[in-house]
Scaffold this motif. Sequence first.
Motif, PDB file in Angstrom:
ATOM      1  N   MET A   1       0.842  -1.184   0.000  1.00  0.00           N
ATOM      2  CA  MET A   1       0.000   0.000   0.000  1.00  0.00           C
ATOM      3  C   MET A   1       0.879   1.236   0.000  1.00  0.00           C
ATOM      4  O   MET A   1       1.987   1.224   0.513  1.00  0.00           O
ATOM      5  N   ASP A   2       0.349   2.269  -0.487  1.00  0.00           N
ATOM      6  CA  ASP A   2       1.047   3.537  -0.543  1.00  0.00           C
ATOM      7  C   ASP A   2       0.998   4.211   0.832  1.00  0.00           C
ATOM      8  O   ASP A   2       0.034   4.048   1.588  1.00  0.00           O
ATOM      9  N   ALA A   3       2.032   4.981   1.162  1.00  0.00           N
ATOM     10  CA  ALA A   3       2.088   5.683   2.440  1.00  0.00           C
ATOM     11  C   ALA A   3       0.903   6.626   2.600  1.00  0.00           C
ATOM     12  O   ALA A   3       0.405   6.838   3.715  1.00  0.00           O
ATOM     13  N   MET A   4       0.412   7.177   1.495  1.00  0.00           N
ATOM     14  CA  MET A   4      -0.725   8.102   1.570  1.00  0.00           C
ATOM     15  C   MET A   4      -2.006   7.381   1.991  1.00  0.00           C
ATOM     16  O   MET A   4      -2.864   7.976   2.640  1.00  0.00           O
ATOM     17  N   VAL A   5      -2.127   6.110   1.625  1.00  0.00           N
ATOM     18  CA  VAL A   5      -3.297   5.333   2.050  1.00  0.00           C
ATOM     19  C   VAL A   5      -3.259   5.161   3.563  1.00  0.00           C
ATOM     20  O   VAL A   5      -4.279   5.327   4.243  1.00  0.00           O
ATOM     21  N   TRP A   6      -2.086   4.856   4.106  1.00  0.00           N
ATOM     22  CA  TRP A   6      -1.955   4.712   5.566  1.00  0.00           C
ATOM     23  C   TRP A   6      -2.217   6.040   6.268  1.00  0.00           C
ATOM     24  O   TRP A   6      -2.817   6.078   7.343  1.00  0.00           O
ATOM     25  N   LEU A   7      -1.783   7.147   5.646  1.00  0.00           N
ATOM     26  CA  LEU A   7      -2.058   8.465   6.203  1.00  0.00           C
ATOM     27  C   LEU A   7      -3.563   8.711   6.249  1.00  0.00           C
ATOM     28  O   LEU A   7      -4.095   9.196   7.253  1.00  0.00           O
ATOM     29  N   ALA A   8      -4.254   8.358   5.186  1.00  0.00           N
ATOM     30  CA  ALA A   8      -5.713   8.518   5.140  1.00  0.00           C
ATOM     31  C   ALA A   8      -6.394   7.647   6.192  1.00  0.00           C
ATOM     32  O   ALA A   8      -7.314   8.096   6.887  1.00  0.00           O
ATOM     33  N   VAL A   9      -5.929   6.399   6.336  1.00  0.00           N
ATOM     34  CA  VAL A   9      -6.481   5.497   7.352  1.00  0.00           C
ATOM     35  C   VAL A   9      -6.269   6.094   8.744  1.00  0.00           C
ATOM     36  O   VAL A   9      -7.184   6.106   9.582  1.00  0.00           O
ATOM     37  N   MET A  10      -5.073   6.620   8.984  1.00  0.00           N
ATOM     38  CA  MET A  10      -4.771   7.212  10.282  1.00  0.00           C
ATOM     39  C   MET A  10      -5.689   8.407  10.563  1.00  0.00           C
ATOM     40  O   MET A  10      -6.231   8.533  11.664  1.00  0.00           O
ATOM     41  N   ILE A  11      -5.890   9.263   9.583  1.00  0.00           N
ATOM     42  CA  ILE A  11      -6.750  10.442   9.769  1.00  0.00           C
ATOM     43  C   ILE A  11      -8.190  10.020  10.053  1.00  0.00           C
ATOM     44  O   ILE A  11      -8.834  10.561  10.961  1.00  0.00           O
ATOM     45  N   VAL A  12      -8.690   9.042   9.310  1.00  0.00           N
ATOM     46  CA  VAL A  12     -10.057   8.554   9.546  1.00  0.00           C
ATOM     47  C   VAL A  12     -10.189   7.993  10.959  1.00  0.00           C
ATOM     48  O   VAL A  12     -11.159   8.274  11.666  1.00  0.00           O
ATOM     49  N   LEU A  13      -9.200   7.214  11.406  1.00  0.00           N
ATOM     50  CA  LEU A  13      -9.249   6.636  12.751  1.00  0.00           C
ATOM     51  C   LEU A  13      -9.187   7.717  13.825  1.00  0.00           C
ATOM     52  O   LEU A  13      -9.871   7.622  14.856  1.00  0.00           O
ATOM     53  N   ILE A  14      -8.403   8.746  13.604  1.00  0.00           N
ATOM     54  CA  ILE A  14      -8.321   9.845  14.574  1.00  0.00           C
ATOM     55  C   ILE A  14      -9.649  10.598  14.632  1.00  0.00           C
ATOM     56  O   ILE A  14     -10.129  10.942  15.721  1.00  0.00           O
TER      57      ILE A  14
END
Length: 148
Positions: A1-14
Motif C-alpha cells: 500500500m502507498d504511504a498516503m493510504v496509511w495516512l488517510a487510514v490514520m486520519i479517519v481513525l483519529i
Amino acid sequence: MDAMVWLAVMIVLIVIEIITVGLTTIWFAGGALVAMFVSALGGGMMLQIIVFLIVSFALLIFTRPFAIKYIKKNRVKTNYEGIIGKVVRITQDVDNIKETGCAIVNGQEWTVRAADNENKIAAGSLAKVVNISGVKLIVEKYEEEITV
C-alpha cells in the motif's frame, strides 16, 4: 500500500476517536502511522499489514489500561457511586429479616439493608454505605469517633 493510504487510514481513525472518545481507534491510528513509515521505507504490503496489526494491538493491550486510568482519574462519580462510603442517618429501623429500613440521602429516600443479616440498626443511628444492590443501600453501623 502507498504511504498516503496509511495516512488517510490514520486520519479517519483519529476523526472516529475524536467523535466517539472511546480510546479504541486511537491505538489503530498509531499502528497506521508505523505502517505508513514501513511503506515509505519500501516495505511490502504484507509487512505493512503485519506491522499495523502488531503495533495496533500492542498499543491497545499495553497502553489503554493506563490511559483509561489516567483519564478517568478526574471523572465525576455518578449519583450512586458518590453514595458509597457516605455516612447516613437511618430514618426507619433496619432489619433484614423483616425487610425494613430507610434512609434519606441527598434528599432521596432509599431502602436500606444491613450488610450482615444478624445486625439491626435503629432509626436515628448513623450507618456507613458499603455497597448498593439494585435500589437498596447496603450499610454497616457507624460509630462516631470521639476526639479528645
